[in-house]
Design an enzyme around this catalytic site. Structure first.
Site, PDB file in Angstrom:
ATOM      1  N   SER A  71       0.845  -1.188   0.000  1.00  0.00           N
ATOM      2  CA  SER A  71       0.000   0.000   0.000  1.00  0.00           C
ATOM      3  C   SER A  71       0.882   1.241   0.000  1.00  0.00           C
ATOM      4  O   SER A  71       1.958   1.254   0.612  1.00  0.00           O
ATOM      5  CB  SER A  71      -0.899   0.001   1.245  1.00  0.00           C
ATOM      6  OG  SER A  71      -1.447   1.280   1.480  1.00  0.00           O
TER       7      SER A  71
ATOM      8  N   LYS B  45       0.092  -3.238   5.119  1.00  0.00           N
ATOM      9  CA  LYS B  45      -0.893  -3.876   4.241  1.00  0.00           C
ATOM     10  C   LYS B  45      -0.253  -4.904   3.324  1.00  0.00           C
ATOM     11  O   LYS B  45       0.832  -4.707   2.791  1.00  0.00           O
ATOM     12  CB  LYS B  45      -1.618  -2.842   3.377  1.00  0.00           C
ATOM     13  CG  LYS B  45      -2.585  -1.953   4.117  1.00  0.00           C
ATOM     14  CD  LYS B  45      -3.819  -2.695   4.574  1.00  0.00           C
ATOM     15  CE  LYS B  45      -4.723  -3.116   3.427  1.00  0.00           C
ATOM     16  NZ  LYS B  45      -5.314  -1.988   2.702  1.00  0.00           N
TER      17      LYS B  45
ATOM     18  N   ASN C  47      -2.230  -6.513   0.355  1.00  0.00           N
ATOM     19  CA  ASN C  47      -3.506  -6.613  -0.340  1.00  0.00           C
ATOM     20  C   ASN C  47      -3.545  -7.815  -1.293  1.00  0.00           C
ATOM     21  O   ASN C  47      -2.535  -8.156  -1.907  1.00  0.00           O
ATOM     22  CB  ASN C  47      -3.759  -5.338  -1.140  1.00  0.00           C
ATOM     23  CG  ASN C  47      -3.889  -4.119  -0.248  1.00  0.00           C
ATOM     24  OD1 ASN C  47      -4.590  -4.154   0.750  1.00  0.00           O
ATOM     25  ND2 ASN C  47      -3.195  -3.049  -0.601  1.00  0.00           N
TER      26      ASN C  47
ATOM     27  N   ARG D  14     -25.953  -5.307 -44.715  1.00  0.00           N
ATOM     28  CA  ARG D  14     -24.786  -4.651 -44.125  1.00  0.00           C
ATOM     29  C   ARG D  14     -25.261  -3.692 -43.044  1.00  0.00           C
ATOM     30  O   ARG D  14     -26.152  -2.867 -43.293  1.00  0.00           O
ATOM     31  CB  ARG D  14     -23.983  -3.881 -45.177  1.00  0.00           C
ATOM     32  CG  ARG D  14     -22.670  -3.295 -44.668  1.00  0.00           C
ATOM     33  CD  ARG D  14     -21.560  -4.354 -44.513  1.00  0.00           C
ATOM     34  NE  ARG D  14     -20.957  -4.645 -45.810  1.00  0.00           N
ATOM     35  CZ  ARG D  14     -21.180  -5.766 -46.484  1.00  0.00           C
ATOM     36  NH1 ARG D  14     -22.001  -6.701 -46.007  1.00  0.00           N
ATOM     37  NH2 ARG D  14     -20.601  -5.985 -47.639  1.00  0.00           N
TER      38      ARG D  14
END
Length: 446
Positions: free
Chosen positions: A277, A283, A285, A316
């Site tokens: 982080s 952290k 994650n 088309r």
């Protein structure tokens, strides 16, 4: 058109794609696929006498992407609505004079671009499927290794009853196996496109059908009963398969993210140096889980766009065809990234059985209330058994409440209560389901 470099080279593209898939999605790759279609068309037409063989070989010799500039072609495409027209102009100018009249013979722009997008898809899904296989192999190992590792199943966000981590991983595995099968099937049926101006191949005369089939064969693509200019089933089948792949990888990713929450802590993503982080030093994650989940969320809109464009006018489409190109390439991009990150996420997943058991035990046995009621039901009836156990469950811990309840003790001994509160005894067919999942996976390798 997309940037000439790989979509993974950009500031954000590296978070959603993977280089080996994205390498097949560049402007240069799409341009080469368009030129491959032009070369195959010339050679197929020459085989049936539509043009001289010498002209076909001269055209094919100039169908090399390095001879042309995707950026200038993209700019020139604004005048005609697609990049095939300026490419044909440049290819015609490049070939010897005797071959110029035969460039793009019998084709319309959509024939070349549709075929090129199919070629790009086939080429990009090769590495994509390899990543998916690695993810499935990793899920299979987790399922087999942890077929006896108990954890609490959660329904509507709440603890429910015991299951095994092996069964959870088996669910991921079957999702991946099924997604792979759908993608392989859709990929195999992707056809070449050749219909000429209005789908009749009138410009190729009586050789039209033979040239069309040989054109597909030369490119290694399927044939279709007739041109699919405004009948887009091949592409919506592909979109559905890629969407299913994103749903399968997204399911595993969401589960991993939830299991990795600090308060749960039952798994951790592996990978040294990943998950940091910018603000919080502590952290770690679950980055792959986050990015695969993001891909799954993004993919739904791309799939919806391809389905929305499938209803087209007459012979088309006026805009719907044009709306397909970039969403298709984007869908391949995010699906490739999701497959690769799922492979890394599942291959490096760290499983914490002791935390799984601690979380299961946290409610004091409440997650085994169903097992206790099941023992009482034959004696008291389902309703009465449910009410008795529900009353005991309101006074946790459950074991103590069961032992203190005279109505329950009149029917169950302490040993029977303890047996009912053993999570290993309330796993039902979990192990057999795991074996079925592993067998399905083995079938993809046979």
């Amino acid at each position: 058109m997309r940037p000439s470099s790989s979509p993974s080279d950009g500031l954000l593209g590296g978070l959603s794609g993977v280089p080996d898939v994205d390498g097949e999605l560049t402007d240069r790759s799409l341009l080469q696929a368009m030129l491959d279609a032009e070369a195959a068309l010339a050679r197929a037409a020459a085989e049936y006498g539509v043009l001289p063989a010498s002209a076909a070989e001269a055209i094919a010799a100039h169908c090399r992407a390095e001879r042309y500039d995707p950026v200038s072609l993209g700019r020139a495409a604004d005048a005609t609505g697609n990049p095939v027209v300026p490419l044909v102009r440049e290819l015609t100018a490049a070939v010897p004079e005797h071959a110029r009249a035969w460039v793009h013979v019998g084709a319309t722009s959509q024939d070349i671009l549709d075929t090129a997008l199919v070629l790009v898809t086939v080429r990009a899904t090769e590495p994509l499927l390899r990543h998916l296989d690695i993810a499935a192999d990793a899920a299979a190992r987790l399922a087999d290794t942890h077929r006896g590792t108990v954890l609490v199943a959660r329904t509507l966000g709440q603890q429910a009853a015991p299951t095994t981590f092996g069964l959870k991983a088996a669910g991921w595995l079957v999702g991946l196996v099924e997604a792979r099968a759908r993608l392989v099937s859709a990929r195999a049926l992707l056809p070449a496109q050749l219909g000429g101006a209005v789908g009749t191949l009138a410009a190729l005369g009586p050789a039209g059908l033979a040239v069309s089939d040989r054109y597909a064969e030369r490119l290694g693509l399927a044939t279709n009963p007739l041109p699919w200019h405004t009948r887009r089933q091949p592409l919506i089948d592909l979109a559905a398969a890629l969407g299913g792949l994103l749903a399968a990888t997204g399911k595993a990713a969401v589960d991993v993210g939830l299991l990795a929450q600090t308060e749960v802590g039952e798994v951790t993503e592996g990978g040294a140096g990943r998950g940091g982080s910018s603000a919080l030093p502590q952290k770690r994650n679950p980055v792959d889980s986050v990015l695969v989940t993001a891909a799954a969320r993004r993919g739904t809109g791309l799939v919806a766009t391809l389905f929305a464009t499938a209803v087209q006018e007459h012979e088309r489409a006026a805009g719907a065809w044009h709306a397909e190109w970039e969403p298709l390439l984007d869908l391949l991009h995010v699906a490739g990234g999701a497959a690769a990150r799922s492979a890394r996420m599942l291959s490096g997943l760290q499983v914490h059985p002791e935390r799984m058991r601690a979380n299961l035990d946290e409610t004091g046995g409440l997650v085994l209330a169903e097992a206790v009621a099941a023992r009482l039901a034959p004696l008291l009836g389902r309703g009465a058994a449910h009410d008795l156990v529900s009353r005991a469950a309101s006074r946790p811990p459950l074991r103590a409440a069961l032992l203190a309840d005279p109505e329950i003790r009149a029917h169950l001994s302490e040993q029977e209560i303890d047996a009912a509160l053993d999570p290993h005894g309330w796993l039902g067919s979990a192990d057999r389901f795991v074996e079925r999942a592993l067998a399905a996976h083995r079938g993809t390798r046979s």
